[in-house]
Design a protein around this motif. Structure first.
Motif, PDB file in Angstrom:
ATOM      1  N   GLN A 156     -23.978  66.006  34.025  1.00 11.59           N
ATOM      2  CA  GLN A 156     -23.987  65.643  32.648  1.00 11.59           C
ATOM      3  C   GLN A 156     -25.439  65.822  31.878  1.00 11.59           C
ATOM      4  OE1 GLN A 156     -22.530  61.371  32.781  1.00 11.59           O
ATOM      5  NE2 GLN A 156     -20.999  62.327  31.578  1.00 11.59           N
ATOM      6  N   THR A 157     -25.581  66.122  30.733  1.00  8.71           N
ATOM      7  CA  THR A 157     -26.678  66.070  30.090  1.00  8.71           C
ATOM      8  C   THR A 157     -27.192  64.639  29.909  1.00  8.71           C
ATOM      9  OG1 THR A 157     -26.001  66.109  27.727  1.00  8.71           O
ATOM     10  CG2 THR A 157     -26.407  68.279  28.780  1.00  8.71           C
ATOM     11  N   PRO A 158     -28.634  64.200  29.682  1.00  4.43           N
ATOM     12  CA  PRO A 158     -28.774  62.788  29.393  1.00  4.43           C
ATOM     13  C   PRO A 158     -27.962  62.292  28.240  1.00  4.43           C
ATOM     14  CG  PRO A 158     -30.995  64.153  29.678  1.00  4.43           C
ATOM     15  CD  PRO A 158     -29.734  64.997  29.766  1.00  4.43           C
ATOM     16  N   ASP A 159     -27.851  62.939  27.188  1.00  2.00           N
ATOM     17  CA  ASP A 159     -27.005  62.503  25.846  1.00  2.00           C
ATOM     18  C   ASP A 159     -25.451  62.356  26.314  1.00  2.00           C
ATOM     19  OD1 ASP A 159     -29.279  62.657  24.191  1.00  2.00           O
ATOM     20  OD2 ASP A 159     -28.749  64.535  23.332  1.00  2.00           O
ATOM     21  N   GLU A 160     -25.065  63.027  27.287  1.00  7.49           N
ATOM     22  CA  GLU A 160     -23.828  62.831  27.702  1.00  7.49           C
ATOM     23  C   GLU A 160     -23.620  61.586  28.484  1.00  7.49           C
ATOM     24  OE1 GLU A 160     -21.999  67.589  27.740  1.00  7.49           O
ATOM     25  OE2 GLU A 160     -23.069  66.800  29.539  1.00  7.49           O
ATOM     26  N   ALA A 161     -24.622  61.475  29.201  1.00  5.58           N
ATOM     27  CA  ALA A 161     -24.544  60.401  30.010  1.00  5.58           C
ATOM     28  C   ALA A 161     -24.645  59.014  29.376  1.00  5.58           C
ATOM     29  CB  ALA A 161     -25.728  60.471  31.429  1.00  5.58           C
ATOM     30  N   ALA A 162     -25.546  58.920  28.396  1.00  6.45           N
ATOM     31  CA  ALA A 162     -25.618  57.928  27.477  1.00  6.45           C
ATOM     32  C   ALA A 162     -24.510  57.587  26.794  1.00  6.45           C
ATOM     33  CB  ALA A 162     -26.807  58.100  26.494  1.00  6.45           C
ATOM     34  N   ILE A 163     -23.945  58.536  26.070  1.00  2.00           N
ATOM     35  CA  ILE A 163     -22.456  58.558  25.461  1.00  2.00           C
ATOM     36  C   ILE A 163     -21.462  57.746  26.505  1.00  2.00           C
ATOM     37  CG2 ILE A 163     -20.662  59.654  24.473  1.00  2.00           C
ATOM     38  CD1 ILE A 163     -22.574  61.401  23.176  1.00  2.00           C
ATOM     39  N   ASP A 164     -21.242  58.190  27.491  1.00  2.00           N
ATOM     40  CA  ASP A 164     -20.347  57.673  28.525  1.00  2.00           C
ATOM     41  C   ASP A 164     -20.781  56.307  28.671  1.00  2.00           C
ATOM     42  OD1 ASP A 164     -18.990  60.020  28.710  1.00  2.00           O
ATOM     43  OD2 ASP A 164     -19.803  60.647  30.786  1.00  2.00           O
ATOM     44  N   LEU A 165     -21.985  56.055  29.133  1.00  3.74           N
ATOM     45  CA  LEU A 165     -22.308  54.589  29.285  1.00  3.74           C
ATOM     46  C   LEU A 165     -21.909  53.645  28.059  1.00  3.74           C
ATOM     47  CD1 LEU A 165     -23.661  52.322  30.994  1.00  3.74           C
ATOM     48  CD2 LEU A 165     -25.756  52.902  29.973  1.00  3.74           C
TER      49      LEU A 165
END
Length: 129
Positions: free
Chosen positions: A4-13
């Motif tokens: 995951q990109t950092p943005d994708e990880a933040a969205i998942d969180l």
């Protein structure tokens, strides 16, 4: 499988935080807010963590979020406040916590006061139900 990109990880969180809030996982959500997650994190409809906790009847989590700076009067994109949501859902403990933390019965559209009158729940605002 790609990472995951950092943005994708933040969205998942963020999605996970919303789910934990709906489930009433007080300690887990509070820990993430303490670690830097925004106390007023909102979903695409403008529902904050506090709004979701209020709507789902989690008075303890509402209190924890309010203590961490969540705005008890922040309306979602439809103009609804957490207090109006708690009155609509007939959640007396949540209503009491929100009022203790300065929720305004006259904020939002419709206001919490108007919602209480509409659904015959004025006693909730008076702490009698």
């Amino acid at each position: 499988m790609s990472e995951q990109t950092p943005d994708e990880a933040a969205i998942d969180l963020a999605h996970q935080l919303f789910d934990w809030t709906r489930e009433g996982q007080d300690e887990r959500v509070a820990a993430y807010v303490d670690a830097g997650a925004p106390a007023d994190l909102a979903d695409p409809a403008g529902n904050t963590l506090l709004m979701l906790a209020a709507y789902h009847g989690h008075a303890g989590l509402v209190a924890e979020l309010a203590r961490r700076g969540a705005d008890v009067n922040r309306a979602n994109d439809r103009g609804q406040t957490p207090l109006a949501g708690a009155i609509f859902k007939a959640e007396p403990e949540v209503v009491a916590v929100l009022l203790e933390h300065g929720a305004d019965p006259d904020a939002g559209t419709p206001t919490a006061r108007a919602t209480a009158e509409m659904f015959g729940r004025v006693a909730l605002l008076e702490g009698q139900e």
